[in-house]
Design a protein around this motif. Sequence first.
Motif, mmCIF file in Angstrom:
data_model
loop_
_atom_site.group_PDB
_atom_site.id
_atom_site.type_symbol
_atom_site.label_atom_id
_atom_site.label_comp_id
_atom_site.label_asym_id
_atom_site.label_seq_id
_atom_site.Cartn_x
_atom_site.Cartn_y
_atom_site.Cartn_z
ATOM 1 N N GLY A 1 0.878 -1.173 0.139
ATOM 2 C CA GLY A 1 -0.189 -0.067 0.051
ATOM 3 C C GLY A 1 0.733 1.245 -0.073
ATOM 4 N N LEU A 2 2.009 1.116 0.142
ATOM 5 C CA LEU A 2 2.884 2.142 0.276
ATOM 6 C C LEU A 2 3.760 2.501 -0.999
ATOM 7 C CD1 LEU A 2 4.133 2.147 3.983
ATOM 8 C CD2 LEU A 2 2.216 3.573 2.958
ATOM 9 N N ALA A 3 3.982 3.644 -1.705
ATOM 10 C CA ALA A 3 4.615 3.959 -3.075
ATOM 11 C C ALA A 3 6.127 3.483 -2.758
ATOM 12 C CB ALA A 3 4.648 5.236 -3.624
ATOM 13 N N CYS A 4 6.730 2.888 -3.709
ATOM 14 C CA CYS A 4 8.128 2.356 -3.597
ATOM 15 C C CYS A 4 9.007 2.913 -4.709
ATOM 16 C CB CYS A 4 8.325 0.693 -3.351
ATOM 17 S SG CYS A 4 10.093 0.337 -3.135
ATOM 18 N N HIS A 5 9.883 3.716 -4.617
ATOM 19 C CA HIS A 5 10.288 4.334 -5.715
ATOM 20 C C HIS A 5 11.971 3.651 -6.139
ATOM 21 C CE1 HIS A 5 7.292 7.432 -5.977
ATOM 22 N NE2 HIS A 5 7.343 7.578 -4.720
ATOM 23 N N ASP A 6 12.150 2.993 -4.917
ATOM 24 C CA ASP A 6 13.819 2.531 -5.161
ATOM 25 C C ASP A 6 13.553 1.000 -5.647
ATOM 26 O OD1 ASP A 6 16.424 1.541 -4.892
ATOM 27 O OD2 ASP A 6 16.501 1.693 -2.553
ATOM 28 N N ARG A 7 14.028 0.987 -6.706
ATOM 29 C CA ARG A 7 13.523 -0.492 -7.398
ATOM 30 C C ARG A 7 14.739 -1.536 -6.928
ATOM 31 N NH1 ARG A 7 10.726 -0.644 -13.101
ATOM 32 N NH2 ARG A 7 9.338 1.093 -12.684
ATOM 33 N N ARG A 8 15.655 -1.146 -6.215
ATOM 34 C CA ARG A 8 16.819 -2.091 -5.668
ATOM 35 C C ARG A 8 16.582 -2.345 -4.307
ATOM 36 N NH1 ARG A 8 21.670 1.017 -6.956
ATOM 37 N NH2 ARG A 8 20.319 2.403 -8.506
ATOM 38 N N ALA A 9 15.423 -1.837 -3.545
ATOM 39 C CA ALA A 9 15.534 -2.099 -1.893
ATOM 40 C C ALA A 9 14.868 -3.371 -1.972
ATOM 41 C CB ALA A 9 14.399 -0.884 -1.433
ATOM 42 N N ALA A 10 15.336 -4.144 -0.755
ATOM 43 C CA ALA A 10 14.905 -5.270 -0.376
ATOM 44 C C ALA A 10 13.345 -5.385 -0.228
ATOM 45 C CB ALA A 10 15.537 -5.865 0.594
ATOM 46 N N LEU A 11 12.639 -6.335 -0.548
ATOM 47 C CA LEU A 11 11.048 -6.412 -0.301
ATOM 48 C C LEU A 11 10.771 -7.576 0.649
ATOM 49 C CD1 LEU A 11 9.959 -6.542 -4.037
ATOM 50 C CD2 LEU A 11 9.737 -4.670 -2.589
ATOM 51 N N PRO A 12 10.064 -7.077 1.652
ATOM 52 C CA PRO A 12 9.836 -8.134 2.677
ATOM 53 C C PRO A 12 8.966 -9.293 2.359
ATOM 54 C CG PRO A 12 8.300 -5.899 2.896
ATOM 55 C CD PRO A 12 9.415 -5.771 1.788
ATOM 56 N N ALA A 13 9.227 -10.440 2.588
ATOM 57 C CA ALA A 13 8.437 -11.666 2.349
ATOM 58 C C ALA A 13 7.227 -11.642 2.504
ATOM 59 C CB ALA A 13 9.133 -12.910 3.012
ATOM 60 N N GLY A 14 6.439 -12.085 1.696
ATOM 61 C CA GLY A 14 4.791 -11.930 2.001
ATOM 62 C C GLY A 14 4.390 -10.701 1.514
ATOM 63 N N ALA A 15 4.883 -9.696 1.077
ATOM 64 C CA ALA A 15 4.454 -8.503 0.765
ATOM 65 C C ALA A 15 3.563 -8.464 -0.448
ATOM 66 C CB ALA A 15 5.500 -7.297 0.492
ATOM 67 N N THR A 16 2.510 -7.586 -0.727
ATOM 68 C CA THR A 16 1.768 -7.272 -1.746
ATOM 69 C C THR A 16 2.157 -6.290 -2.524
ATOM 70 O OG1 THR A 16 -0.221 -8.341 -0.591
ATOM 71 C CG2 THR A 16 -0.400 -6.851 -2.585
ATOM 72 N N VAL A 17 2.446 -6.536 -3.930
ATOM 73 C CA VAL A 17 2.981 -5.346 -4.778
ATOM 74 C C VAL A 17 1.927 -5.258 -5.724
ATOM 75 C CG1 VAL A 17 4.910 -4.886 -6.254
ATOM 76 C CG2 VAL A 17 5.684 -6.451 -4.503
ATOM 77 N N ASP A 18 1.560 -3.949 -5.747
ATOM 78 C CA ASP A 18 0.460 -3.486 -6.967
ATOM 79 C C ASP A 18 1.196 -2.588 -7.832
ATOM 80 O OD1 ASP A 18 -1.606 -4.455 -5.388
ATOM 81 O OD2 ASP A 18 -1.711 -2.592 -4.191
ATOM 82 N N ILE A 19 0.971 -3.189 -9.131
ATOM 83 C CA ILE A 19 1.528 -2.624 -10.374
ATOM 84 C C ILE A 19 0.492 -1.802 -10.927
ATOM 85 C CG2 ILE A 19 2.794 -2.979 -12.607
ATOM 86 C CD1 ILE A 19 3.588 -5.626 -11.452
ATOM 87 N N LEU A 20 1.011 -0.388 -11.135
ATOM 88 C CA LEU A 20 -0.083 0.544 -11.401
ATOM 89 C C LEU A 20 0.473 1.272 -12.742
ATOM 90 C CD1 LEU A 20 -0.887 2.254 -8.037
ATOM 91 C CD2 LEU A 20 -2.372 0.580 -9.398
ATOM 92 N N PRO A 21 0.164 1.019 -13.967
ATOM 93 C CA PRO A 21 0.737 1.779 -14.972
ATOM 94 C C PRO A 21 0.298 3.244 -14.907
ATOM 95 C CG PRO A 21 -1.293 0.744 -15.739
ATOM 96 C CD PRO A 21 -1.010 0.126 -14.189
ATOM 97 N N PRO A 22 0.885 4.302 -15.810
ATOM 98 C CA PRO A 22 0.469 5.406 -15.740
ATOM 99 C C PRO A 22 -0.927 5.530 -16.408
ATOM 100 C CG PRO A 22 2.503 5.092 -17.475
ATOM 101 C CD PRO A 22 2.060 3.894 -16.680
ATOM 102 N N PHE A 23 -1.678 6.480 -15.698
ATOM 103 C CA PHE A 23 -2.907 6.664 -16.091
ATOM 104 C C PHE A 23 -3.201 8.010 -16.910
ATOM 105 C CE2 PHE A 23 -3.298 4.285 -12.324
ATOM 106 C CZ PHE A 23 -4.196 3.171 -12.818
ATOM 107 N N ALA A 24 -4.224 8.049 -17.777
ATOM 108 C CA ALA A 24 -4.208 9.178 -18.841
ATOM 109 C C ALA A 24 -4.910 10.164 -17.882
ATOM 110 C CB ALA A 24 -4.880 8.784 -20.107
ATOM 111 N N GLY A 25 -4.864 11.460 -18.494
ATOM 112 C CA GLY A 25 -5.758 12.451 -17.818
ATOM 113 C C GLY A 25 -4.859 13.269 -16.817
ATOM 114 N N GLY A 26 -5.234 14.303 -16.065
ATOM 115 C CA GLY A 26 -4.849 15.115 -15.438
ATOM 116 C C GLY A 26 -5.510 15.790 -14.257
#
Length: 114
Positions: free
Chosen positions: A89-114
């Motif tokens: 549920g928290l934004a993660c910008h560091d793609r090399r940071a260790a992820l905790p086991a059992g975490a849920t990762v949501d993949i959100l593509p860029p959305f159109a609009g403004g």
Amino acid sequence: MACRDVGEEARSRHRRPEVPPAGAAHVRDRRVTGVLQVRYFAGARAAAGGVHEESIGATSLDDLATVLVERHGERLAVVLKAASFLVDGLACHDRRAALPAGATVDILPPFAGG
């Protein structure tokens, strides 16, 4: 005799054997890979072939992206380059940071609009 079986030595019942503490696991060690729940949204779901959710073994977002591209192809790779990632549920910008086991990762593509 107080609460002991015949022949039982007098010893503490709650003593743990001396076990040395485990050393820190190296993040790149694939043997300690955590299983993550990955959820796809909008264009990421379409690029993953309509998969809504799956379990993946990975240690970082970079590692996860590599596994996902191997599994779903280059179309998803294009989406992942521009996607935002939420880890539990928290934004993660560091793609090399260790992820905790059992975490849920949501993949959100860029959305159109403004």
